[in-house]
Structure formats: C-alpha cells, structure tokens
Design a protein around this motif. Sequence first.
Motif, mmCIF file in Angstrom:
data_model
loop_
_atom_site.group_PDB
_atom_site.id
_atom_site.type_symbol
_atom_site.label_atom_id
_atom_site.label_comp_id
_atom_site.label_asym_id
_atom_site.label_seq_id
_atom_site.Cartn_x
_atom_site.Cartn_y
_atom_site.Cartn_z
ATOM 1 N N SER A 86 34.874 -34.344 5.150
ATOM 2 C CA SER A 86 34.355 -34.601 6.499
ATOM 3 C C SER A 86 33.656 -35.949 6.621
ATOM 4 N N VAL A 87 33.259 -36.542 5.499
ATOM 5 C CA VAL A 87 32.526 -37.812 5.556
ATOM 6 C C VAL A 87 33.262 -38.949 4.857
ATOM 7 N N LYS A 88 34.373 -38.627 4.226
ATOM 8 C CA LYS A 88 35.113 -39.638 3.461
ATOM 9 C C LYS A 88 35.540 -40.779 4.384
ATOM 10 N N GLY A 89 35.298 -41.998 3.939
ATOM 11 C CA GLY A 89 35.622 -43.167 4.740
ATOM 12 C C GLY A 89 34.518 -43.602 5.682
ATOM 13 N N ARG A 90 33.521 -42.745 5.882
ATOM 14 C CA ARG A 90 32.399 -43.093 6.774
ATOM 15 C C ARG A 90 31.094 -43.244 6.010
ATOM 16 N N PHE A 91 30.912 -42.437 4.969
ATOM 17 C CA PHE A 91 29.663 -42.438 4.203
ATOM 18 C C PHE A 91 29.914 -43.070 2.831
ATOM 19 N N THR A 92 28.884 -43.726 2.317
ATOM 20 C CA THR A 92 28.953 -44.315 0.982
ATOM 21 C C THR A 92 27.679 -43.991 0.219
ATOM 22 N N ILE A 93 27.856 -43.411 -0.956
ATOM 23 C CA ILE A 93 26.712 -43.131 -1.820
ATOM 24 C C ILE A 93 26.623 -44.230 -2.877
ATOM 25 N N SER A 94 25.413 -44.636 -3.187
ATOM 26 C CA SER A 94 25.194 -45.645 -4.226
ATOM 27 C C SER A 94 23.835 -45.388 -4.864
ATOM 28 N N ARG A 95 23.599 -46.054 -5.966
ATOM 29 C CA ARG A 95 22.307 -45.881 -6.632
ATOM 30 C C ARG A 95 21.883 -47.193 -7.277
ATOM 31 N N ASP A 96 20.580 -47.380 -7.345
ATOM 32 C CA ASP A 96 19.987 -48.525 -8.017
ATOM 33 C C ASP A 96 19.068 -47.953 -9.090
ATOM 34 N N ASN A 97 19.539 -47.933 -10.310
ATOM 35 C CA ASN A 97 18.759 -47.300 -11.378
ATOM 36 C C ASN A 97 17.495 -48.089 -11.707
ATOM 37 N N ALA A 98 17.496 -49.382 -11.422
ATOM 38 C CA ALA A 98 16.291 -50.178 -11.656
ATOM 39 C C ALA A 98 15.178 -49.785 -10.687
ATOM 40 N N LYS A 99 15.559 -49.269 -9.523
ATOM 41 C CA LYS A 99 14.584 -48.862 -8.516
ATOM 42 C C LYS A 99 14.450 -47.341 -8.433
ATOM 43 N N ASN A 100 15.165 -46.611 -9.290
ATOM 44 C CA ASN A 100 15.129 -45.141 -9.260
ATOM 45 C C ASN A 100 15.430 -44.603 -7.863
ATOM 46 N N THR A 101 16.431 -45.176 -7.244
ATOM 47 C CA THR A 101 16.727 -44.822 -5.862
ATOM 48 C C THR A 101 18.227 -44.601 -5.679
ATOM 49 N N VAL A 102 18.558 -43.596 -4.903
ATOM 50 C CA VAL A 102 19.939 -43.354 -4.489
ATOM 51 C C VAL A 102 20.001 -43.470 -2.976
ATOM 52 N N TYR A 103 21.105 -43.990 -2.485
ATOM 53 C CA TYR A 103 21.268 -44.253 -1.070
ATOM 54 C C TYR A 103 22.464 -43.495 -0.500
ATOM 55 N N LEU A 104 22.417 -43.265 0.792
ATOM 56 C CA LEU A 104 23.570 -42.750 1.510
ATOM 57 C C LEU A 104 23.720 -43.585 2.776
ATOM 58 N N GLN A 105 24.704 -44.457 2.778
ATOM 59 C CA GLN A 105 25.017 -45.244 3.961
ATOM 60 C C GLN A 105 25.943 -44.435 4.829
ATOM 61 N N MET A 106 25.526 -44.210 6.067
ATOM 62 C CA MET A 106 26.290 -43.379 6.987
ATOM 63 C C MET A 106 26.705 -44.224 8.180
ATOM 64 N N ASN A 107 27.993 -44.404 8.340
ATOM 65 C CA ASN A 107 28.541 -45.176 9.448
ATOM 66 C C ASN A 107 29.339 -44.268 10.379
ATOM 67 N N SER A 108 29.586 -44.760 11.568
ATOM 68 C CA SER A 108 30.383 -44.012 12.557
ATOM 69 C C SER A 108 29.905 -42.569 12.673
#
Length: 123
Positions: free
Chosen positions: A63-85
């Motif tokens: 349902s989110v493929k192509g619209r959402f992107t998960i990423s992580r920055d291990n130096a900042k101990n943070t994971v992100y979820l970019q949600m478009n459209s």
Amino acid sequence: QVQLVESGGGLVQAGDSLRLACAASGRTFMSYGMGWFRQGPGKEREFVAGIWWSGDTTSYAESVKGRFTISRDNAKNTVYLQMNSLKPEDTAVYYCAAKYGGWAPSSYEYDYWGQGTQVTVSS
C-alpha cells in the motif's frame, strides 16, 4: 534497553509529504532492525516498512510502495520514514519499533516500541 521517540506527525492534505523520525537511545542501535507500523481508526496495527541494521535492505507494504521511503542514520541513532503523495487512507498513528538482529513484518517480533505519532491526511 532501547527507548524510541517518534516525531514529525501532523495534519496535511492529500498529496502532501511528511517525514517521520524515530530517535533511539542506547549504544546498541546498530544491533537492531527497525520497522514502522501504523494503526488507523478501528483497524489493527499493520506493517509499513522495515530496514536492516546496515540500512542496505528495506521492505515495504504494498500500500505504500513507491510513496514511502525508510532510511536510517546509525551515527544519529535515528530512523526515518519519508512519506510522499499522502492519501486519506494513510491516516493513522505511526509507530517505530526495534527488533534485535533484523526486521519482520509481524509486530509480535519486535522488542521495543515508541509511543506513536499521529498522521492525519485530509481529502
């Protein structure tokens, strides 16, 4: 112990974008795969996206493929979820979760959870 704190939720219109962040405490962040889940009104919690500890393997719900992107920055101990459209059906409380050694689509396999952040998408 890992503590997770989500941020970045809000009220947006259909078609807009949001970026969620999940900040983790603890020195062992790299030992954990991370997942994003969501729970809409009257619905069960569902898998949205997952990422391997190294960041080089990701997976998404259809349902989110192509619209959402998960990423992580291990130096900042943070994971992100970019949600478009964004769509109204994306309205939910979004949770990040940590699973030792990897990720999984089942919420039952996760060891730690954040408190959630509300995302509301108006039509």
